[in-house]
Design an enzyme around this catalytic site. Structure first.
Site, PDB file in Angstrom:
ATOM      1  N   LYS A 154       0.713  -1.291  -0.029  1.00 15.89           N
ATOM      2  CA  LYS A 154       0.015   0.091   0.072  1.00 15.89           C
ATOM      3  C   LYS A 154       0.868   1.276  -0.063  1.00 15.89           C
ATOM      4  O   LYS A 154       0.595   2.325   0.885  1.00 15.89           O
ATOM      5  CB  LYS A 154      -1.056   0.064   1.131  1.00 15.89           C
ATOM      6  CG  LYS A 154      -2.068  -1.186   1.091  1.00 15.89           C
ATOM      7  CD  LYS A 154      -3.229  -1.005   2.194  1.00 15.89           C
ATOM      8  CE  LYS A 154      -4.033  -2.267   2.249  1.00 15.89           C
ATOM      9  NZ  LYS A 154      -3.378  -3.553   2.401  1.00 15.89           N
ATOM     10  N   ARG A 155       1.833   1.301  -0.932  1.00 11.22           N
ATOM     11  CA  ARG A 155       2.658   2.412  -1.120  1.00 11.22           C
ATOM     12  C   ARG A 155       1.975   3.602  -1.730  1.00 11.22           C
ATOM     13  O   ARG A 155       1.158   3.292  -2.612  1.00 11.22           O
ATOM     14  CB  ARG A 155       3.928   2.163  -1.816  1.00 11.22           C
ATOM     15  CG  ARG A 155       4.934   1.019  -1.074  1.00 11.22           C
ATOM     16  CD  ARG A 155       5.330   1.690   0.112  1.00 11.22           C
ATOM     17  NE  ARG A 155       6.243   0.769   0.775  1.00 11.22           N
ATOM     18  CZ  ARG A 155       6.401   0.014   1.919  1.00 11.22           C
ATOM     19  NH1 ARG A 155       5.114  -0.084   2.622  1.00 11.22           N
ATOM     20  NH2 ARG A 155       7.308  -0.758   2.276  1.00 11.22           N
TER      21      ARG A 155
END
Length: 281
Positions: free
Chosen positions: A97-98
């Site tokens: 979840k960058r």
């Protein structure tokens, strides 16, 4: 790479069904597997999971946080698990979840999506809430290398509802706007009939009407957490996702991992059969 990630995901679903096994070494699961809550434990957990599910499913999804909590040793363990999964022919979705802007987001993408990188995966979950445009560099890199992104669109956690269901000046919800903007980019990158390589995270417990989202084109893979321990079942896949059901990658972790290292392969085989039956009804 001859095919983009969207087409490879499509082929994986057709060949082995929609089930994606999450590699989530919670402390409680490590204990139940007889493993230490440390970097060696998460490495062993991940490698055993890969061995058990290879040839049974097309997808695995290591949850990066459970490795990251052990620092550099945890990342080294994750590198081994990612490499083993890719050697086994699995499509590996790094659940990291960058999300950031400019060169920072590009560096995250390079870490996870560059061939030969220690953290190389086939796809990466990303956060669009700094603007979908901030992901353009990551999208370009993904297309260059035949990789994919899964963009958070309509997640199943209740804390997200007020943000994702809020509406902009055009009347669309945030979730719908994210899907529209990413779909426009997919359409520019693929030929007619192909799946886009920028997919979406849409929770299996999300009501599409309440979220004000609809079927989208071109098709792209949908990573759907919420099956298993969070309450959705294989029988919910088609009613929940409707015409988009063939695009769904159904993520389960605790519901199958709880079977333990000796029972995991059988649990996954049984779950794959449930999804197959539900989709053929």
């Amino acid at each position: 790479m001859s095919a983009g990630f969207g087409e490879r995901a499509r082929a994986g679903i057709l060949a082995r069904g929609p089930l994606c096994v999450g590699i989530d070494p919670h402390a409680a699961l490590l204990a139940s597997w007889g493993l230490a809550d440390d970097a060696r434990g998460v490495r062993e957990f991940g490698l055993r999971t890969v061995d058990a599910v290879a040839e049974r499913v097309a997808f695995v999804k290591p949850q990066v946080s459970f490795f990251e909590r052990f620092g550099s040793a945890g990342f080294a363990a994750l590198e081994d698990v990612l490499a083993a999964a890719r050697r086994a022919g699995l499509l590996v979705i790094a659940d990291a979840k960058r999300g950031d802007i400019g060169s920072t987001m590009d560096a995250y993408a390079a870490a996870w999506l560059t061939p030969g990188s220690p953290l190389e995966a086939d796809a990466l979950t990303v956060n669009p809430y700094l603007g979908v445009g901030a992901l353009d560099g990551a999208l370009a890199l993904a297309h260059t290398h035949g990789k994919g992104l899964f963009v958070l669109a309509a997640t199943s956690n209740p804390e997200a509802r007020s943000l994702q269901a809020s509406t902009g000046s055009g009347g669309s919800t945030v979730s719908a706007q994210v899907i529209d903007e990413v779909s426009t980019r997919n359409a520019a990158a693929v030929s007619d009939g192909e799946w886009g390589s920028a997919g979406f995270v849409i929770g299996a417990t999300v009501d599409w009407t309440d979220a004000a989202i609809a079927a989208f084109a071109p098709p792209a893979p949908i990573l759907a957490p919420g099956f298993g321990a969070q309450g959705a079942t294989p029988q919910d896949l088609r009613p929940r996702f409707g015409t988009m059901a063939p695009c769904v990658i159904a993520s389960e972790s605790r519901s199958v991992l709880a079977a333990g290292p000796n029972g995991l392969a059988d649990a996954v085989t049984a779950r794959v059969a449930e999804y197959e039956e539900s989709l053929n009804v």
